[in-house]
Write an enzyme that holds these catalytic residues in place. Structure first.
Site, PDB file in Angstrom:
ATOM      1  N   GLU A 117      -7.892 -28.431 -32.224  1.00 23.63           N
ATOM      2  CA  GLU A 117      -7.694 -29.850 -32.525  1.00 23.63           C
ATOM      3  C   GLU A 117      -6.747 -30.501 -31.517  1.00 23.63           C
ATOM      4  O   GLU A 117      -5.745 -31.114 -31.871  1.00 23.63           O
ATOM      5  CB  GLU A 117      -7.180 -30.026 -33.958  1.00 23.63           C
ATOM      6  N   ASP A 138     -12.414 -25.362 -43.971  1.00 18.25           N
ATOM      7  CA  ASP A 138     -11.095 -25.968 -44.074  1.00 18.25           C
ATOM      8  C   ASP A 138     -10.679 -26.283 -45.512  1.00 18.25           C
ATOM      9  O   ASP A 138     -10.677 -27.453 -45.896  1.00 18.25           O
ATOM     10  CB  ASP A 138     -11.069 -27.250 -43.234  1.00 18.25           C
ATOM     11  N   GLU A 186      -4.885 -30.830 -50.101  1.00 22.21           N
ATOM     12  CA  GLU A 186      -5.501 -31.801 -49.194  1.00 22.21           C
ATOM     13  C   GLU A 186      -6.911 -32.211 -49.624  1.00 22.21           C
ATOM     14  O   GLU A 186      -7.242 -33.396 -49.654  1.00 22.21           O
ATOM     15  CB  GLU A 186      -5.531 -31.226 -47.773  1.00 22.21           C
TER      16      GLU A 186
HETATM   17  C1  BDP Z   1      -6.673 -29.529 -41.525  1.00 20.60           C
HETATM   18  C2  BDP Z   1      -5.756 -30.688 -41.672  1.00 20.60           C
HETATM   19  C3  BDP Z   1      -4.937 -30.952 -40.449  1.00 20.60           C
HETATM   20  C4  BDP Z   1      -4.283 -29.675 -39.974  1.00 20.60           C
HETATM   21  C5  BDP Z   1      -5.317 -28.616 -39.750  1.00 20.60           C
HETATM   22  C6  BDP Z   1      -4.717 -27.266 -39.446  1.00 20.60           C
HETATM   23  O1  BDP Z   1      -6.530 -31.812 -42.012  1.00 20.60           O
HETATM   24  O2  BDP Z   1      -3.994 -31.919 -40.800  1.00 20.60           O
HETATM   25  O3  BDP Z   1      -3.546 -29.877 -38.830  1.00 20.60           O
HETATM   26  O4  BDP Z   1      -6.072 -28.427 -40.917  1.00 20.60           O
HETATM   27  O5  BDP Z   1      -4.753 -26.403 -40.315  1.00 20.60           O
HETATM   28  O6  BDP Z   1      -6.964 -29.136 -42.823  1.00 20.60           O
HETATM   29  O7  BDP Z   1      -4.227 -27.035 -38.353  1.00 20.60           O
END
Ligand code: BDP
Length: 681
Positions: free
Chosen positions: A288, A367, A395
């Site tokens: 990301e 996720d 989340e």
């Molecule tokens: C996702 C989240 C994000 C996190 C990412 C992670 O939306 O905010 O940075 O995972 O785990 O669930 O790195």
């Protein structure tokens, strides 16, 4: 109360009873030894016993006439050894403990090999008393099943918390470390009392300012470490892979570059000079948009090993996250599959990581959805240390505005049989290190707390934090048992109340699932903040989270025969189970298969009717939660009652919104009416 004391209320048990079952336990004997952890244990025990007995507690080095709780380490020749057989004391591992009640004197002895063990033993005893258990004949022997029991804070130094649903950070404000160490200490008590022994104190997404926790802010990190140390919690930092550039002014962060390696070696030495028992680094790299070794044509093993080498002389570890995937994929391409990514990236690297590297693997391949299969990467790297990563923060499960007790979900994951080493190769045995004989293993999870007075915003979300720690200590504990413990410690022993809250908690995951994304398909949330329904919110974006719904059908074909081949990442038994429509479990059907709306589930319903039914039922059952809580009004104090009632009322509304959005969407897409003729907008 306002929820601040959480499960450490230490209230007088059964005040209606004439005789306090713990009366007389008003003396603590500290046999030998005095360090910060013992001092915490004594403080806790004093506070606990005074609360529970209503008396005044004294502390000394020797037994008195009055009944005592005696604490100490084995082999100090101080009365502790007489209380336990050689067999018992030798069975106790470094963090374990034994508790024994002397039938003649009533004295309770807590013995351990370390002060840390004593602290956990003290919390155990207080948990027994706090839940009204008998202390007459205690003969307890406990060792943690998992070695690393870690919490990840996703806290940023500006005071915000990524995916935080309970206010701002308790660790930072205005780009400084907090001066409110009392709050940190109270958090440490909550963590230690549930069995947590490690914490990464900053977000895995490390911005420029948090990079400086390693350098400029280190003196303040030292203060946090001291508070946590007293509760036997090791401090870790999330690091920015590009630190040599951002902090060191180097032109590269190439893991094979000598200058870069020297930079990390020096940085690690400085941290250890300040914090000798520092845990190590947590790393999100090449994920990301975070920097990582890919920039330099290196792989994750190169990247992790460089850091591991810097930490190794100090006994530190690198926890390297496997949440790595292409977040810029083309949604028109049906062959790229985000679910495959972690395994595809990491499995081929098995054997290349140093022994002080641990890979941190999210519980599922996508996720933290309400329903996902188990990540096929777990256990698939026999020569590599792994920890499982859960998300306590809700989340994707209601963001602590909906109640969703996650322990049943975690239990299901831990009990999943990977079949990687034959039958019985469960996830819990992989993550406790016993299947592959790992040097390091255990649990990590994203915290759900913030500076809200009650820590978690939704009071009932405290149960997830408590349950996580208890489960990390012992994955065999049942979700019900942990719920009952939490309820009783938090709200007292009123049977009706305990039963009502138990029902609310135990049904909450199923209820949440039933009115949100159906049959394992996941992600039907609003982009960015991820709250509330938006069926196509991510459907035509680059994040790789699709459901492929059209007028004919829905679901992702991840089979090896006709789909993305994801199923082939599992051991044969599981691969075959998921591959075939006949054996794929209903709750994961749309994760693995694309089917017409008229496809008939094992339940006998069509997919479309299942969607309608579960959404009507789910919203109705959410109503039921609120109604059940209303009946508790006279059994809980006003503040706690209101906190929960308000959140449940919001959930009732939002569950209806989910119901209507999802049902309408699928009615319009499929053109198939609800069999029962209910109103769909
Ligand atoms: C996702 C989240 C994000 C996190 C990412 C992670 O939306 O905010 O940075 O995972 O785990 O669930 O790195």
């Amino acid at each position: 109360g306002d929820g601040y004391l959480a499960w450490l209320q230490y209230r007088r048990v059964t005040p209606e009873a004439n005789v306090n079952p713990y009366a007389g336990y008003e003396h603590i004997v500290v046999a030998e030894g005095d360090d910060v952890v013992i001092r915490s244990a004594v403080n806790e025990l004093t506070q606990g016993l005074e609360g529970i007995t209503g008396g005044k507690v004294s502390v000394s080095g020797k037994t008195m006439k009055t009944r005592s709780v005696i604490i100490g380490t084995f082999g100090t020749g101080s009365g502790i050894d007489e209380a336990f057989s050689e067999e018992v004391s030798s069975a106790i591992q470094p963090e374990g403990y034994a508790i024994h009640t002397d039938s003649l004197t009533g004295n309770i002895t807590i013995g351990a090999a370390t002060s840390q063990g004593i602290l956990y033993g003290v919390f155990h005893l207080l948990r027994i008393m706090g839940t009204g258990g008998s202390v007459h004949n205690l003969n307890i022997l406990e060792n943690p099943v998992n070695q690393l029991r870690m919490i990840n804070q996703w806290d940023n130094m500006d005071g915000s918390v990524e995916r935080g649903y309970a206010g701002e950070s308790i660790f930072y404000e205005n780009n400084r470390i907090t001066g409110n160490l009392q709050r940190i200490q109270d958090y440490a008590r909550l963590l230690a009392s549930s069995g947590i022994n490690a914490i990464a104190i900053n977000n895995v997404n490390v911005h420029r300012v948090e990079s400086r926790l390693l350098t400029e802010f280190l003196p303040d990190v030292v203060k946090l470490a001291a508070v946590l140390r007293a509760y036997a919690i090791k401090l870790f930092l999330s690091i920015n892979y590009a630190s040599p550039i951002e902090l060191g002014g180097l032109s590269s962060a190439d893991p094979l570059d000598a200058g870069v390696r020297e930079w990390w070696t020096a940085a690690a030495s400085e941290v250890y000079a300040a914090i000798p028992d520092f845990g190590g680094f947590l790393v999100k790299a090449d994920s990301e948009n975070r920097p990582g070794p890919f920039t330099y044509g290196r792989d994750h093993a190169d990247g992790a090993n460089m850091l591991a080498e810097a930490l190794k002389p100090h006994g530190g570890i690198v926890i390297w996250r496997c949440f790595v995937y292409n977040c810029k994929q083309d949604w028109r391409d049906r062959t790229t599959d985000r679910a495959r990514a972690a395994y595809d990236h990491f499995q081929p690297l098995d054997g290349r990581f140093m022994d002080n590297v641990i890979l941190q693997v999210k519980n599922g391949p996508i996720d933290f959805q309400v329903r996902e299969p188990v990540s096929p990467l777990l256990g698939a790297m026999p020569h590599t240390n792994q920890v499982i990563e859960f998300q306590i923060a809700q989340e994707y499960t209601g963001q602590q505005r909906h109640v969703c007790y996650l322990v049943p979900q975690w239990k299901e994951i831990l009990n999943f049989d990977t079949h990687l080493r034959g039958e019985g190769t469960t996830v819990k045995r992989i993550v406790d290190g016993s299947v592959h004989g790992n040097a390091y293993s255990g649990f990590a999870a994203v915290s759900n707390i913030g500076n809200d007075t009650n820590w978690t915003g939704h009071l009932l979300a405290q149960a997830n934090l408590f349950g996580y720690g208890r489960l990390a200590w012992n994955p065999e504990l049942s979700a019900e048992k942990m719920a009952v413990e939490w309820i009783t410690l938090t709200f007292g022993t009123n049977e009706l109340l305990v039963q009502t809250l138990l029902d609310i908690l135990m049904n909450s995951w199923e209820i949440y699932e039933s009115y949100t994304a159906p049959l394992g398909v996941g992600f039907m949330v609003n982009p960015d903040h991820h709250y509330g329904p938006n069926v196509d919110g991510y459907e035509y974006s680059m994040w790789g989270t699709y459901h492929f719904a059209d007028c004919y059908g829905i679901g992702v074909d991840r089979t090896s025969a006709t789909g993305t081949g994801y199923t082939s990442q599992y051991a044969r038994m599981n691969m075959e189970c998921y591959e075939s429509l006949e054996s794929c479990p209903d709750e994961l059907l749309l994760f693995f298969h694309h089917v017409p709306y008229t496809h008939v589930l094992h339940s006998g319903k069509t997919v479309i009717q299942h969607i309608y039914d579960t959404h009507f039922e789910g919203a109705e059952r959410a109503d039921g939660l609120a109604a059940a809580w209303k009946l508790m009004k006279e059994h809980v104090d006003e503040q706690a009652y209101r906190q929960v009632a308000d959140r449940l009322a919001e959930q009732v509304d939002h569950a209806k919104e989910w119901r209507d959005r999802i049902n309408t969407y699928f009615l319009r897409k499929s053109g198939i009416a609800d069999q029962w003729g209910r109103t769909i907008y």
